[in-house]
Design an enzyme around this catalytic site. Structure first.
Site, short mmCIF file in Angstrom:
data_model
loop_
_atom_site.label_atom_id
_atom_site.label_comp_id
_atom_site.label_asym_id
_atom_site.label_seq_id
_atom_site.Cartn_x
_atom_site.Cartn_y
_atom_site.Cartn_z
CB CYS A 105 -8.61 -4.25 -12.02
SG CYS A 105 -8.14 -3.16 -13.35
CB CYS A 164 -4.38 2.97 5.75
SG CYS A 164 -4.19 2.79 3.97
CB CYS A 210 -0.90 0.00 1.23
SG CYS A 210 -1.92 1.48 1.38
CB CYS A 258 -5.12 -0.65 2.35
SG CYS A 258 -3.89 -1.06 3.60
CB CYS A 271 -0.48 2.24 5.69
SG CYS A 271 -1.17 0.67 5.14
#
Length: 127
Positions: free
Chosen positions: A114, A94, A43, A91, A46
């Site tokens: 995707c 976060c 991510c 995510c 984070c």
């Protein structure tokens, strides 16, 4: 949880638009779409590991695509921004918007995660 102000300080304008405002980058603009080096995708907000390069494939969509996330890395919700509902991927740590998952991917899962490349950081595998 960080404030909106903190996210704006830490993320680029494009990352903020995608990760925090559920935007979409233009297809074909991310260098990660054609990256097939061994490693992991994290991510961009984070740093949580989300996808392994082992599940990445060329979907032809113009966005980095994977047939599965890492265990317990992502969450999903229903997105009604278009006329039909889609499954949004975010995510787990976060809550950042990553992209969408579709049921037209390859085996073994049949899924196509995707993802917006701007929402991901690639970390190459160390030798």
């Amino acid at each position: 949880m960080k404030s909106d102000k903190d996210w704006k300080k830490e993320l680029s304008q494009e990352q903020y638009a995608v990760l925090r405002e559920h935007g979409t980058e233009r297809a074909g603009t991310s260098p990660l779409d054609k990256n097939y080096a061994p490693g992991e995708y994290r991510c961009a907000a984070c740093g949580l590991p989300l996808f392994s390069s082992e599940t990445k494939y060329d979907s032809g969509s113009g966005w980095p695509s994977f047939w599965a996330p890492l265990d317990e890395a992502v969450g999903t919700s229903t997105d009604f921004k278009l006329i039909y509902p889609r499954t949004e991927v975010h995510c787990r740590r976060c809550g950042g918007h990553l992209g969408h998952v579709f049921e037209d991917g390859p085996e073994p899962t049949g899924q196509r995660y995707c993802m917006n490349g701007v929402a991901l950081d690639f970390v190459p595998k160390e030798d």
